[in-house]
Design a protein around this motif. Structure first.
Motif, PDB file in Angstrom:
ATOM      1  N   VAL A   1       4.526 -10.093  -6.509  1.00 36.19           N
ATOM      2  CA  VAL A   1       3.688  -8.996  -6.124  1.00 36.19           C
ATOM      3  C   VAL A   1       3.970  -7.778  -7.397  1.00 36.19           C
ATOM      4  CG1 VAL A   1       2.762  -7.475  -4.675  1.00 36.19           C
ATOM      5  CG2 VAL A   1       3.284  -9.837  -3.812  1.00 36.19           C
ATOM      6  N   THR A   2       3.127  -7.535  -8.102  1.00 34.68           N
ATOM      7  CA  THR A   2       3.440  -6.353  -9.128  1.00 34.68           C
ATOM      8  C   THR A   2       2.860  -5.130  -8.655  1.00 34.68           C
ATOM      9  OG1 THR A   2       1.199  -6.951 -10.205  1.00 34.68           O
ATOM     10  CG2 THR A   2       3.241  -8.169 -11.022  1.00 34.68           C
ATOM     11  N   ASN A   3       1.897  -5.223  -7.675  1.00 32.47           N
ATOM     12  CA  ASN A   3       1.434  -3.964  -7.289  1.00 32.47           C
ATOM     13  C   ASN A   3       0.813  -3.966  -5.983  1.00 32.47           C
ATOM     14  OD1 ASN A   3       0.690  -1.014  -7.498  1.00 32.47           O
ATOM     15  ND2 ASN A   3      -1.671  -1.635  -7.539  1.00 32.47           N
ATOM     16  N   LEU A   4       1.266  -3.133  -4.945  1.00 37.53           N
ATOM     17  CA  LEU A   4       0.874  -3.044  -3.425  1.00 37.53           C
ATOM     18  C   LEU A   4       0.665  -1.767  -3.110  1.00 37.53           C
ATOM     19  CD1 LEU A   4       0.377  -4.971  -0.815  1.00 37.53           C
ATOM     20  CD2 LEU A   4       3.000  -4.339  -0.627  1.00 37.53           C
ATOM     21  N   GLN A   5      -0.811  -1.432  -2.648  1.00 40.93           N
ATOM     22  CA  GLN A   5      -1.185  -0.122  -2.289  1.00 40.93           C
ATOM     23  C   GLN A   5      -1.894  -0.192  -0.816  1.00 40.93           C
ATOM     24  OE1 GLN A   5      -2.371   0.506  -6.604  1.00 40.93           O
ATOM     25  NE2 GLN A   5      -1.993   2.462  -5.951  1.00 40.93           N
ATOM     26  N   TRP A   6      -1.935   0.745  -0.300  1.00 40.74           N
ATOM     27  CA  TRP A   6      -2.817   0.744   0.824  1.00 40.74           C
ATOM     28  C   TRP A   6      -3.337   1.994   0.988  1.00 40.74           C
ATOM     29  CZ3 TRP A   6      -0.740   3.769   5.550  1.00 40.74           C
ATOM     30  CH2 TRP A   6      -1.588   3.614   6.543  1.00 40.74           C
TER      31      TRP A   6
END
Length: 375
Positions: free
Chosen positions: A129-134
Motif C-alpha cells: 500500500v503506497t497511499n492510504l487516506q481517509w
C-alpha cells in the motif's frame, strides 16, 4: 520488528526490479471466497464527489470506492489508484453496485462511488500500500497514513503497509520487500495475486489478498481478506506464528493503542513506542482477541483493526514499532495448530477509520465500536 538478519535471509537473491501491469476483468458481485458480506437493502442514493490520486493516479469523475482507473506512472514510481475521496452517504454505488458497496454487474473500468477511503498500491508489488487516506467527519482528507521505510529491495522499501511475516526474525515470509504481485480491480473490489517468483527470480510464497470497500453506513471501512497457500511447494515447512496483515501507521502520530478486555466493557491503553520488540498480549482476561485500535491521542483519529467474528483460530496481539519506517506496526499474530499450517489459511480483518465525532471518547472507554465497523 523483524531482525536485519532475518530480513536479509528473506531477501537473498533480490537483485533487480520487475514490473507487473495491473489488469482488469469483468465481475458480478463478491468472490465466493469472501465471508460475512452484508447484502444491504434496496438501493439508496449514489455518493457524490470526485477522488484524485495523491501520487499521479487517476480516478474517474464521481470518485470514491475501490475500482478507479490505473494510476499514471508518476511519483513514487507510479501507483495504482483504487479508491477516491468520500462521497455523500447512500447505500448504492454507481454502475449498478449492490447496496453494501459490492459490485453487482459493475463495469470494471468505472469508479464506484461512496467510500471515504482512498487506497493505492505499487504497480510492481501490488501488495504494498503506497497511499492510504481517509475523509474524516469534517470532510477533510487526511495525509497519507501508510508508513514505509528502509533500503529498497527492487521497488519496495524494506518495511511497508500490507506486509505479512512470522515472529521476530523467523519464517514464514509470505509478503515482504521484493515480492511481485498483480492487481485486478472491479468496482469496490481489488484482488491481488502473488507472482510465481519475486523480482530476483526466487520462488514466491503463494498469497491472494482481496480488499473490499463500502458505501453508506460502512463507508469508513475496508475489508481485507488474505489467503496463504500453506501446503504448496513453496510453503511446506512447519510455522508457529504468522502476522497475516501488518498495517503500518506513523508511530509519531498513532502513538497509542487500545484493546478491549474479555468482557468487552473496558479498554487497556498501550504504547507501541515503548515496544522495540513485540509486546505480546495473549487472548484472555485482558484482551478479547477481537480487535484493537491505533489511536492519535492529539486528534482522536483512530484505525480499528477488527478480526472477523467467524474466525475462531488462536491469536495474540503484538504491540510494536519499527525504526526504519518510524511505524506503529501493531498487528494480530496467528498461532498455528500443532504441526504448523499444512493447508491454506484465510484471514479476514476490517480496517475501520474513526474520529471523536464518529467514535466518541465515552464509547472508546466502554469498548463499544462505532456504527458501521465490522461485517
Amino acid at each position: 520488528m523483524m531482525s536485519q538478519h532475518a530480513r536479509t535471509a528473506f531477501l537473498v537473491g533480490v537483485v533487480a526490479a520487475g514490473v507487473v501491469a495491473a489488469s482488469m476483468t469483468s465481475c458480478s458481485g463478491d468472490s465466493a471466497t469472501k465471508k460475512r458480506v452484508s447484502t444491504g437493502g434496496a438501493g439508496g442514493e449514489a455518493g457524490e464527489g470526485g477522488g484524485e490520486s495523491a501520487f499521479g493516479g487517476e480516478t474517474s469523475a464521481g470518485g470514491p470506492g475501490l475500482g478507479g482507473s490505473t494510476g499514471d506512472a508518476a511519483g513514487m514510481g507510479g501507483a495504482a489508484t483504487v479508491a477516491g475521496s468520500a462521497g455523500a452517504s447512500g447505500d448504492t454505488a454507481a454502475s449498478g453496485a449492490s447496496a453494501d458497496g459490492g459490485a453487482a454487474g459493475t463495469d470494471c473500468g468505472s469508479t464506484a462511488v461512496g467510500s471515504r477511503i482512498l487506497v493505492e498500491f505499487d504497480t510492481a508489488d501490488a501488495e504494498r500500500v503506497t497511499n492510504l487516506q481517509w475523509t474524516d467527519s469534517a470532510a477533510t482528507l487526511t495525509p497519507n497514513l501508510a508508513a514505509a521505510g528502509g533500503t529498497l529491495q527492487c521497488s519496495d522499501p524494506l518495511e511497508f503497509f500490507g506486509q505479512a511475516y512470522g515472529a521476530e526474525g523467523m519464517l514464514p515470509a509470505p509478503v515482504v520487500a521484493g515480492d511481485l504481485a498483480t492487481l485486478v480491480r472491479c468496482g469496490f473490489d481489488a484482488t491481488i495475486t502473488s507472482a510465481p517468483t519475486d523480482c530476483g527470480g526466487t520462488a514466491q510464497f503463494p498469497v491472494t489478498t482481496e480488499y473490499h470497500s463500502y458505501a453508506g453506513a460502512r463507508a469508513n471501512e475496508l475489508r481485507v481478506t488474505r489467503t496463504f497457500g500453506f501446503g504448496a511447494t513453496a510453503a511446506v515447512f512447519p510455522q508457529t506464528i504468522l502476522r497475516p496483515y501488518v498495517p503500518r501507521l506513523p508511530v509519531a502520530k498513532f502513538s497509542a493503542i487500545i484493546y478491549p478486555n474479555q468482557a468487552g466493557t473496558a479498554v487497556t491503553v498501550g504504547s507501541p513506542g515503548g515496544c522495540a520488540t513485540d509486546c505480546l498480549v495473549p487472548t484472555g482476561t485482558t484482551w478479547s482477541g477481537r480487535w484493537y485500535a491505533d489511536v492519535d491521542p492529539t486528534s482522536g483519529q483512530a484505525m480499528i483493526v477488527l478480526r472477523d467474528p467467524a474466525l475462531t483460530s488462536a491469536v495474540s496481539l503484538a504491540i510494536n514499532n519499527d525504526g526504519l519506517s518510524a511505524s506503529n506496526l501493531s498487528s494480530f499474530l496467528l498461532l498455528a495448530p500443532g504441526g504448523g499450517w499444512l493447508e491454506p489459511v484465510t484471514e479476514i480483518e476490517y480496517l475501520c477509520f474513526a474520529d471523536l465525532t464518529s467514535w466518541p471518547q465515552a464509547a472508546r472507554t466502554a469498548a463499544t465500536l462505532p456504527a458501521g465497523c465490522g461485517p
